[in-house]
Scaffold this motif. Structure first.
Motif, short mmCIF file in Angstrom:
data_model
loop_
_atom_site.label_atom_id
_atom_site.label_comp_id
_atom_site.label_asym_id
_atom_site.label_seq_id
_atom_site.Cartn_x
_atom_site.Cartn_y
_atom_site.Cartn_z
N PRO A 116 0.94 -0.86 -0.08
CA PRO A 116 -0.17 0.07 -0.50
C PRO A 116 0.67 1.17 -0.31
N VAL A 117 0.47 2.28 -0.37
CA VAL A 117 0.97 3.41 -0.46
C VAL A 117 0.63 4.36 0.93
N THR A 118 -0.23 4.51 1.25
CA THR A 118 -0.44 4.61 2.71
C THR A 118 -1.19 4.42 3.65
N VAL A 119 -1.05 3.92 4.81
CA VAL A 119 -1.55 3.46 6.09
C VAL A 119 -2.98 3.24 7.13
N GLU A 120 -3.66 4.11 7.05
CA GLU A 120 -4.20 4.29 8.39
C GLU A 120 -4.74 4.06 9.54
N VAL A 121 -4.59 4.09 10.22
CA VAL A 121 -4.66 2.72 11.60
C VAL A 121 -5.91 3.37 12.46
N LEU A 122 -7.27 3.07 13.14
CA LEU A 122 -7.69 3.59 14.61
C LEU A 122 -7.39 2.27 15.63
N HIS A 123 -7.25 3.28 16.49
CA HIS A 123 -7.21 2.35 17.61
C HIS A 123 -7.93 2.18 18.54
N SER A 124 -8.90 3.28 18.15
CA SER A 124 -10.67 3.22 18.63
C SER A 124 -11.31 3.33 17.70
N GLY A 125 -12.77 2.89 16.82
CA GLY A 125 -13.91 3.33 16.62
C GLY A 125 -13.58 2.58 15.08
N ALA A 126 -13.92 2.98 13.53
CA ALA A 126 -14.02 2.84 12.57
C ALA A 126 -14.49 4.01 11.65
N TYR A 127 -13.66 3.47 10.21
CA TYR A 127 -13.49 4.54 9.32
C TYR A 127 -14.83 4.77 8.35
N THR A 128 -15.67 3.59 8.95
CA THR A 128 -16.89 3.18 7.90
C THR A 128 -17.68 3.33 9.05
N ALA A 129 -19.01 3.97 8.43
CA ALA A 129 -19.83 3.89 9.48
C ALA A 129 -20.92 2.40 9.47
#
Length: 493
Positions: free
Chosen positions: A421-434
């Motif tokens: 991947p070009v970029t990786v984003e990680v959430l420690h809590s919650g989600a990106y998608t509703a």
């Protein structure tokens, strides 16, 4: 010369919603215009029927809409009074009754800079057909909701006659059904042969008109997207077979591993009953010898996500077949899952009292067949950006007390057979998608003695579009880490 139906909205807003009522429909569907013509036609007039049948036989029309539009920030609302006719229940003795629980009825709408929409068919109709369609068009009182009053006009005219400055308009054109999905592709409902008869039958049966609809892909004229410039990279899977739960039934996403584990066991049992050597099917049972780099089947469960009303509950299951699967094993799987009169028809999930009936959903299924969540194309269309719908369980513990977690996710991509991947984003809590759920620790392990690896919701962006399904992490073969193709720039839900 082409045949054009022009809709002049009396209010600078288009009032119609998508089938899930989650947003305003845009661009307007040609299907609505045809339904409007049918609604004002005399069903006993054979001349009017002939004109409508001529129109339903034509290719899908081009749709011209204003360039500058905006989704209303809040849906339109209104109180809906009802007549108080039951004297035994005078809940509203003086004022009209309200059946919305004390809340106004709301619906989405699209505000337009120019209150005009045009539908253009490429074929000039015979003079008699044109005269009838012109007469019917003048009788149509609204398009979309009944509150969307409009003046509708039908005419034969050159494509550039009485058309505003092209820079003020968007033109949506019918696309080839076999075309590769693009960012600027929409699915619009259009007239089709036999629709007139279907609509009248639906009316007699008390069914909704949308149940007779057929979607057709449309592309925006002149739109050039990034995904068109580069070819899509084939992911590790070649097929995705989907099975829907019954309407109204869903499972807690915490049961994902139980559901997918039961699915794998059921598939193995069906193969064994059909006389196949299941022990030789490494892709199914998953027990590889050291050094065996063949891909395994991934058994997945589909959560309802990506919608403002999404609850993350599971609406169906599926199996992704790896691209390097032995052809003989692939044929065996297709045979036991999809055979006529048999196949996979139910799934017994631990902690669920009764077996769950299953319905196979083909790749070409539309909204009229099932909810969008279970359609294979929702999870397979090429995209540069992929976001977890179910959290991924990391393959490795991140080093540096979690400060290298992005590197760990990138390594999981390589292990899953995906590009770097070009970029990786990680959430420690919650989600990106509703609606994407956060699962408890007990729901992340198949066995009590498994290592408690951390789970995260992530978002990936690749240099080129990648074809799905995309699954990541140590539980990818059991559905955790299932990703949804998303659009860049979406904020965490």
């Amino acid at each position: 010369m082409p045949f054009r139906i022009t809709v002049h909205l009396l209010d600078p807003a288009y009032q119609a919603s998508t089938l899930d009522r989650g947003a305003a429909e845009w661009p307007p569907h040609p299907y609505r215009v045809f339904c409007g013509l049918v609604s004002v036609a005399d069903p006993k007039d054979p001349v009017q029927d002939a004109a409508l049948q001529w129109l339903e036989q034509q290719p899908a029309p081009t749709v011209r809409v204003p360039e500058h539009t905006a989704e209303a920030a809040s849906p339109r609302g209104a109180w809906v009074p009802t007549n108080a006719i039951e004297k035994t229940k005078p809940s509203h003795g003086v004022l009209p009754g309200r059946t919305a629980g004390g809340k106004p009825k709301v619906w989405p709408e699209r505000t337009l800079a120019e209150a005009t929409v045009e539908f253009e068919w490429p074929t000039e109709p015979p003079a008699g057909v044109h005269a009838v369609l012109e007469m019917l068009a003048k009788s149509v009182p609204y398009i979309g909701r009944a509150t969307g009053h409009a003046f509708v006009h039908a005419a034969i005219q050159p494509a550039d006659e009485n058309t505003p400055d092209e820079g003020q308009w968007q033109v949506w054109e019918p696309a080839d059904d076999r075309g590769t999905p693009r960012a600027e592709t929409r699915s619009l409902r259009t007239p089709h042969p036999g629709l007139l008869e279907g609509l009248r039958w639906a009316y007699e049966q008390g069914q909704s008109a949308y149940q007779q609809a057929r979607p057709h892909p449309y592309v925006l004229r002149g739109a050039v997207t990034e995904d068109e410039e580069l070819p899509a990279v084939q992911g590790p899977f070649s097929d995705l077979l989907s099975f829907a739960f019954p309407p109204g039934f869903s499972l807690d996403p915490a049961l994902t591993l139980k559901a997918t584990g039961a699915f794998r066991s059921t598939v193995s049992a069906l193969l064994d009953a059909a006389g196949h050597d299941v022990d030789a099917m490494v892709a199914v049972h998953g027990h590889k010898a050291p050094g065996d780099d063949r891909r395994l089947c991934a058994f997945v469960a589909y959560p309802f996500v990506g919608h403002r009303h999404a609850d993350g509950r599971l609406r169906g299951v599926g199996v992704a077949l790896p691209a390097d699967l032995d052809p003989a094993h692939r044929r065996a799987l297709l045979a036991i899952l999809l055979r006529s009169g048999g196949g996979l028809s139910e799934l017994a999930v631990p902690s669920v009292s009764e077996p769950i009936p299953l319905t196979y959903i083909s790749t070409g299924a539309t909204r009229t067949d099932t909810i969008r969540t279970v359609r294979p194309q929702r999870w397979t269309r090429p995209s540069r950006e992929w976001t977890t719908a179910l959290p991924m369980v990391l393959d490795l513990f991140p080093k540096g007390h979690g400060r290298e977690i992005e590197a760990s996710v990138a390594a999981s991509c390589r292990l899953a057979g995906l590009p770097e991947p070009v970029t990786v984003e990680v959430l420690h809590s919650g989600a990106y998608t509703a609606g994407a759920p956060t699962l408890p620790a007990r729901a992340l392990r198949r066995k009590a003695d498994e290592r408690p690896l951390p789970a995260r919701h992530v978002r990936l962006r690749f240099a080129q579009p990648v074809t799905g399904p995309v699954l990541l992490g140590s539980k990818k073969n059991y559905g955790l880490g299932l990703c949804l193709p998303t659009h860049p720039g979406e904020k965490p839900a």
